[in-house]
Design a protein around this motif. Structure first.
Motif, PDB file in Angstrom:
ATOM      1  N   PHE A  97       0.830  -1.192   0.000  1.00  0.00           N
ATOM      2  CA  PHE A  97       0.000   0.000   0.000  1.00  0.00           C
ATOM      3  C   PHE A  97       0.869   1.247   0.000  1.00  0.00           C
ATOM      4  O   PHE A  97       1.898   1.299   0.670  1.00  0.00           O
ATOM      5  CB  PHE A  97      -0.898   0.037   1.239  1.00  0.00           C
ATOM      6  N   ASN A  98       0.425   2.253  -0.712  1.00  0.00           N
ATOM      7  CA  ASN A  98       1.121   3.535  -0.657  1.00  0.00           C
ATOM      8  C   ASN A  98       0.644   4.282   0.601  1.00  0.00           C
ATOM      9  O   ASN A  98      -0.353   3.887   1.217  1.00  0.00           O
ATOM     10  CB  ASN A  98       0.891   4.338  -1.944  1.00  0.00           C
ATOM     11  N   PRO A  99       1.337   5.330   1.003  1.00  0.00           N
ATOM     12  CA  PRO A  99       0.954   6.042   2.232  1.00  0.00           C
ATOM     13  C   PRO A  99      -0.480   6.558   2.236  1.00  0.00           C
ATOM     14  O   PRO A  99      -1.150   6.548   3.266  1.00  0.00           O
ATOM     15  CB  PRO A  99       1.960   7.202   2.298  1.00  0.00           C
ATOM     16  N   ARG A 100      -0.974   6.977   1.084  1.00  0.00           N
ATOM     17  CA  ARG A 100      -2.361   7.465   1.005  1.00  0.00           C
ATOM     18  C   ARG A 100      -3.346   6.342   1.307  1.00  0.00           C
ATOM     19  O   ARG A 100      -4.310   6.516   2.048  1.00  0.00           O
ATOM     20  CB  ARG A 100      -2.627   8.070  -0.364  1.00  0.00           C
ATOM     21  N   THR A 101      -3.110   5.163   0.730  1.00  0.00           N
ATOM     22  CA  THR A 101      -3.981   4.012   0.980  1.00  0.00           C
ATOM     23  C   THR A 101      -3.896   3.600   2.440  1.00  0.00           C
ATOM     24  O   THR A 101      -4.904   3.243   3.051  1.00  0.00           O
ATOM     25  CB  THR A 101      -3.613   2.839   0.050  1.00  0.00           C
ATOM     26  N   GLU A 102      -2.699   3.641   3.009  1.00  0.00           N
ATOM     27  CA  GLU A 102      -2.517   3.323   4.431  1.00  0.00           C
ATOM     28  C   GLU A 102      -3.363   4.257   5.291  1.00  0.00           C
ATOM     29  O   GLU A 102      -4.032   3.825   6.228  1.00  0.00           O
ATOM     30  CB  GLU A 102      -1.050   3.447   4.835  1.00  0.00           C
ATOM     31  N   ALA A 103      -3.325   5.545   4.981  1.00  0.00           N
ATOM     32  CA  ALA A 103      -4.092   6.537   5.750  1.00  0.00           C
ATOM     33  C   ALA A 103      -5.592   6.303   5.586  1.00  0.00           C
ATOM     34  O   ALA A 103      -6.356   6.416   6.555  1.00  0.00           O
ATOM     35  CB  ALA A 103      -3.711   7.944   5.315  1.00  0.00           C
ATOM     36  N   GLU A 104      -6.015   5.976   4.378  1.00  0.00           N
ATOM     37  CA  GLU A 104      -7.436   5.685   4.139  1.00  0.00           C
ATOM     38  C   GLU A 104      -7.876   4.463   4.928  1.00  0.00           C
ATOM     39  O   GLU A 104      -8.965   4.437   5.506  1.00  0.00           O
ATOM     40  CB  GLU A 104      -7.694   5.491   2.647  1.00  0.00           C
TER      41      GLU A 104
END
Length: 142
Positions: A97-104
């Motif tokens: 996962f990229n950081p944006r997906t992790e945050a989501e």
């Protein structure tokens, strides 16, 4: 109110309502993260332990062992209805996962915890003055 719910102890009623209230939330997680298993570990104030999971989350041989795989995404401790609510995610190594997906994902999991902790207008069990949410970014390791 169903007969089953009317005959349940207050903590069992909370578990039943939690399960019913977050099924939609768990389905939403399945749609957003189709290769990820999600497991929820609930500990009541009286010491009962419940495990709830989607179909992709490996289950333990014994409930007391907890989920055999997965990493903690978020945990609530000393809630009104539950002593602790822990959400684990089990991803395949090829699913980075990229950081944006992790945050989501973290945001979605915190919403799930909110659904579990406050499922209805029923009076809460033992109240605690402490309400601590620990959230951990998921990373890509399993």
């Amino acid at each position: 109110m169903s007969t089953t719910l009317q005959n349940a102890t207050p903590e069992h009623a909370h578990v039943f309502l939690a399960r019913e209230s977050f099924i939609g939330e768990l389905k939403s997680l399945d749609r957003h993260y189709p290769k990820t298993g999600f497991g929820v570990s609930l500990h009541t104030h009286s010491g009962e332990h419940y495990l709830l999971a989607n179909a992709k989350m490996p289950l333990p041989g014994k409930k007391s062992d907890g989920f055999p795989t997965g990493r903690r995404v978020a945990c609530l401790e000393n809630g009104k209805r539950f002593r602790s609510i822990e959400v684990l995610a089990d991803t395949h190594e090829d699913e980075a996962f990229n950081p944006r997906t992790e945050a989501e994902m973290l945001s979605d999991v915190l919403e799930l915890i909110a659904q579990i902790e406050g499922p209805s207008g029923l009076p809460a069990g033992r109240r605690s003055t402490q309400h601590h949410v620990a959230s951990v970014a998921t990373g890509t390791g399993g």
